[in-house]
Design a protein around this motif. Sequence first.
Motif, PDB file in Angstrom:
ATOM      1  N   LYS A  98       0.835  -1.215   0.000  1.00 15.18           N
ATOM      2  CA  LYS A  98       0.000   0.000   0.000  1.00 15.18           C
ATOM      3  C   LYS A  98       0.863   1.256   0.000  1.00 15.18           C
ATOM      4  O   LYS A  98       0.489   2.276  -0.584  1.00 15.18           O
ATOM      5  CB  LYS A  98      -0.894   0.040   1.241  1.00 15.18           C
ATOM      6  N   GLU A  99       2.018   1.177   0.633  1.00 12.49           N
ATOM      7  CA  GLU A  99       2.917   2.326   0.708  1.00 12.49           C
ATOM      8  C   GLU A  99       3.392   2.780  -0.668  1.00 12.49           C
ATOM      9  O   GLU A  99       3.809   3.922  -0.837  1.00 12.49           O
ATOM     10  CB  GLU A  99       4.131   1.999   1.590  1.00 12.49           C
ATOM     11  N   LEU A 100       3.319   1.901  -1.668  1.00 11.91           N
ATOM     12  CA  LEU A 100       3.759   2.242  -3.019  1.00 11.91           C
ATOM     13  C   LEU A 100       2.779   3.178  -3.724  1.00 11.91           C
ATOM     14  O   LEU A 100       3.131   3.783  -4.733  1.00 11.91           O
ATOM     15  CB  LEU A 100       3.950   0.971  -3.857  1.00 11.91           C
ATOM     16  N   LYS A 101       1.552   3.246  -3.206  1.00  8.07           N
ATOM     17  CA  LYS A 101       0.508   4.104  -3.798  1.00  8.07           C
ATOM     18  C   LYS A 101       0.416   3.887  -5.312  1.00  8.07           C
ATOM     19  O   LYS A 101       0.625   4.804  -6.111  1.00  8.07           O
ATOM     20  CB  LYS A 101       0.749   5.564  -3.447  1.00  8.07           C
ATOM     21  N   LEU A 102       0.089   2.667  -5.677  1.00  2.22           N
ATOM     22  CA  LEU A 102       0.037   2.271  -7.084  1.00  2.22           C
ATOM     23  C   LEU A 102      -0.933   3.135  -7.875  1.00  2.22           C
ATOM     24  O   LEU A 102      -2.000   3.484  -7.388  1.00  2.22           O
ATOM     25  CB  LEU A 102      -0.374   0.804  -7.180  1.00  2.22           C
ATOM     26  N   LYS A 103      -0.566   3.424  -9.099  1.00  7.62           N
ATOM     27  CA  LYS A 103      -1.414   4.248  -9.965  1.00  7.62           C
ATOM     28  C   LYS A 103      -1.980   3.460 -11.154  1.00  7.62           C
ATOM     29  O   LYS A 103      -3.091   3.708 -11.584  1.00  7.62           O
ATOM     30  CB  LYS A 103      -0.626   5.455 -10.458  1.00  7.62           C
ATOM     31  N   THR A 104      -1.201   2.519 -11.688  1.00  6.02           N
ATOM     32  CA  THR A 104      -1.671   1.775 -12.861  1.00  6.02           C
ATOM     33  C   THR A 104      -2.025   0.326 -12.533  1.00  6.02           C
ATOM     34  O   THR A 104      -2.514  -0.399 -13.387  1.00  6.02           O
ATOM     35  CB  THR A 104      -0.619   1.802 -13.996  1.00  6.02           C
ATOM     36  N   LEU A 105      -1.773  -0.081 -11.307  1.00  7.12           N
ATOM     37  CA  LEU A 105      -2.114  -1.428 -10.841  1.00  7.12           C
ATOM     38  C   LEU A 105      -3.004  -1.306  -9.606  1.00  7.12           C
ATOM     39  O   LEU A 105      -2.934  -0.313  -8.884  1.00  7.12           O
ATOM     40  CB  LEU A 105      -0.854  -2.223 -10.508  1.00  7.12           C
ATOM     41  N   VAL A 106      -3.832  -2.316  -9.358  1.00  2.18           N
ATOM     42  CA  VAL A 106      -4.782  -2.296  -8.246  1.00  2.18           C
ATOM     43  C   VAL A 106      -4.620  -3.580  -7.437  1.00  2.18           C
ATOM     44  O   VAL A 106      -4.567  -4.673  -7.999  1.00  2.18           O
ATOM     45  CB  VAL A 106      -6.239  -2.191  -8.766  1.00  2.18           C
ATOM     46  N   MET A 107      -4.581  -3.432  -6.110  1.00  2.00           N
ATOM     47  CA  MET A 107      -4.504  -4.602  -5.229  1.00  2.00           C
ATOM     48  C   MET A 107      -5.883  -5.006  -4.740  1.00  2.00           C
ATOM     49  O   MET A 107      -6.731  -4.151  -4.465  1.00  2.00           O
ATOM     50  CB  MET A 107      -3.616  -4.298  -4.022  1.00  2.00           C
ATOM     51  N   HIS A 108      -6.077  -6.302  -4.634  1.00  3.16           N
ATOM     52  CA  HIS A 108      -7.327  -6.887  -4.128  1.00  3.16           C
ATOM     53  C   HIS A 108      -6.950  -7.956  -3.090  1.00  3.16           C
ATOM     54  O   HIS A 108      -5.865  -8.500  -3.110  1.00  3.16           O
ATOM     55  CB  HIS A 108      -8.113  -7.572  -5.251  1.00  3.16           C
TER      56      HIS A 108
END
Length: 199
Positions: A98-108
């Motif tokens: 979560k710390e990476l603050k992804l912009k083009t990928l989404v975690m589930h």
Amino acid sequence: MNHRIAFIVAFLVLVSSAHARDERSIKDLSKALAALAPDVDPAEAELLSETAHTKARSLAKEYRVVLNPEFTVFLVNIGKRKRGWCGHWAQDLGARLKELKLKTLVMHWGEAYPNTSSENNALVVTARNQPFVDGILFDAWRRGGRLFWCPVNKDDEYEVEQHYGHSGITVWKENMNWSAWLQEYQTVQQKPKTANAPR
């Protein structure tokens, strides 16, 4: 003296081999993530892959994994370890990613066989607006700290059982409450309140 030198050499060979496997896995996962969709940032995919592998290895040390994941769960259940259930791995790996603050990928958050003795929890990463089942599963628990990953629908260890061969039908489902926690980057949010944390 010769036995000690032989042990040291054997240990160094094993460490070098594990590092080489991790390096290949990092590169392969990075490519797989970038291939999820044309708008996935390859640099973000590489960062996510590297971070996930590194965190999985560090969790194995933190949890003091011995023998295999199942034995570590046994140690948690009898009070000899504080963390080591699959849900702990997913929570701690997810918190770091979560710390990476992804912009083009989404975690589930994925769960298989919830509320049973076979329950497993892991992370799934998709491209934006991509279905959960088209994502890539990250399971740090299954190999005791060596990140296991594969497309969700190719995980033959967690599929609807058939009498002969593989069914190709995944049992992984998304837990929307935990996915919301994983996807909340901008504000501090508590972990979902449930009667029992995932195991």
